[in-house]
Design an enzyme around this catalytic site. Structure first.
Site, PDB file in Angstrom:
ATOM      1  N   SER A  18       0.846  -1.194   0.000  1.00 50.90           N
ATOM      2  CA  SER A  18       0.000   0.000   0.000  1.00 50.90           C
ATOM      3  C   SER A  18       0.877   1.238   0.000  1.00 50.90           C
ATOM      4  CB  SER A  18      -0.906   0.029   1.231  1.00 50.90           C
ATOM      5  OG  SER A  18      -1.575   1.280   1.347  1.00 50.90           O
ATOM      6  N   TYR A  42      -1.639  -0.401  10.445  1.00 52.07           N
ATOM      7  CA  TYR A  42      -1.777  -0.800   9.043  1.00 52.07           C
ATOM      8  C   TYR A  42      -0.554  -0.360   8.240  1.00 52.07           C
ATOM      9  CZ  TYR A  42      -3.898  -1.313   4.396  1.00 52.07           C
ATOM     10  OH  TYR A  42      -4.167  -1.674   3.098  1.00 52.07           O
ATOM     11  N   LYS A  94       2.330  -2.649   6.083  1.00 49.96           N
ATOM     12  CA  LYS A  94       2.639  -2.464   4.661  1.00 49.96           C
ATOM     13  C   LYS A  94       4.092  -2.043   4.452  1.00 49.96           C
ATOM     14  CE  LYS A  94      -1.359  -3.775   3.311  1.00 49.96           C
ATOM     15  NZ  LYS A  94      -1.500  -5.080   2.635  1.00 49.96           N
ATOM     16  N   TYR A 140     -15.414   7.337   0.530  1.00 44.53           N
ATOM     17  CA  TYR A 140     -14.108   7.985   0.670  1.00 44.53           C
ATOM     18  C   TYR A 140     -13.742   8.923  -0.484  1.00 44.53           C
ATOM     19  CZ  TYR A 140     -13.248   4.613   4.405  1.00 44.53           C
ATOM     20  OH  TYR A 140     -13.322   3.881   5.552  1.00 44.53           O
TER      21      TYR A 140
END
Length: 246
Positions: free
Chosen positions: A142, A156, A160, A199
């Site tokens: 990501s 998170y 990544k 989003y």
């Protein structure tokens, strides 16, 4: 015309929906026999297999929780047994549990690390028993590995960043065996994990292209890394983000 992945066997973890399902479809369209794991969505998994088989492809759905190391190993072995080997492993399984550091539960930390990082390492270990020279390993990372952007994403982002670093190390370990290892780093992408309807208003102004990505665009980068034109690409983190990091 011969498709670029004809005769190849692939396993995609977390492949029943979102970016994972798009990767499964693209690899199958390029000629690969594709197995994929899923954690709970039986109906979606069956539908994806039926879709690919209806188009003349080969697909296999394997139920496996990526937090369970033994289940991951068994899925890798089952895919290799079904297809007579394994040429491509795509470690796509991932979860996102957001939260500020002062309130973050260690159980959520441990599960996110297990699914996003440990499962990728376990799958690579298991796949190497079946993978010969010329094999390809791709991990879905990501852009948060390079730019977090929003509060509540520390764990998170850590996972990544970890897979990006791990891929560089694996590329060194496996280069002498002729196996490439790369990371694809999606930017904001319209999926059920981050739908545009929820989003888009906040994220699209941050994109150089002014829109969120499509899952098929991420799958296209994975297909490139799986194909013959990427034989000299390894240890790379390739960003597909519409200019989010620009």
């Amino acid at each position: 015309m011969t498709k670029s992945l004809s005769g190849k066997a692939a396993l995609v973890t977390g492949g029943s929906r979102g970016i994972g399902a798009a990767i499964v479809r693209r690899l199958a369209n390029d000629g690969a026999a594709v197995a994929f794991t899923y954690a709970s969505s039986d109906a979606a998994a069956r539908a994806l297999v039926a879709e690919i088989e209806g188009q003349g492809g080969r697909a296999l759905a394997l139920r496996a929780d990526s937090a369970d190391a033994q289940a991951v190993r068994q899925a890798v072995d089952a895919a290799a047994e079904a297809f007579g080997g394994l040429h491509l492993l795509v470690n796509n399984a991932g979860i996102l549990v957001g939260g500020l550091v002062e309130d973050y539960a260690l159980a959520d930390f441990d599960r996110m690390f297990a699914v996003n990082v440990r499962s990728a390492f376990v799958a690579v270990q298991a796949a190497l028993k079946h993978m010969e020279r010329g094999g390809r390993i791709v991990i879905t990372g990501s852009v948060v590995a390079e730019r977090v952007g929003f509060a509540g994403s520390s764990v998170y982002a850590m996972t990544k960043g970890a897979v990006a670093s791990m891929a560089r190390g694996l590329a060194r370990d496996l280069g002498p065996r002729g196996i490439t290892v790369n990371v694809v780093q999606p930017g904001p992408t319209d999926t059920d994990m981050a739908p545009k309807s929820e989003y888009g208003e906040r994220l699209e102004p941050l994109m150089a292209l002014g829109r969120m990505g499509h899952d098929s665009e991420i799958a296209g980068m994975v297909a490139y890394l799986a194909g013959p034109d990427a034989s000299f690409v390894t240890g790379a983190a390739l960003t597909v983000d519409g200019g989010y990091l620009a």
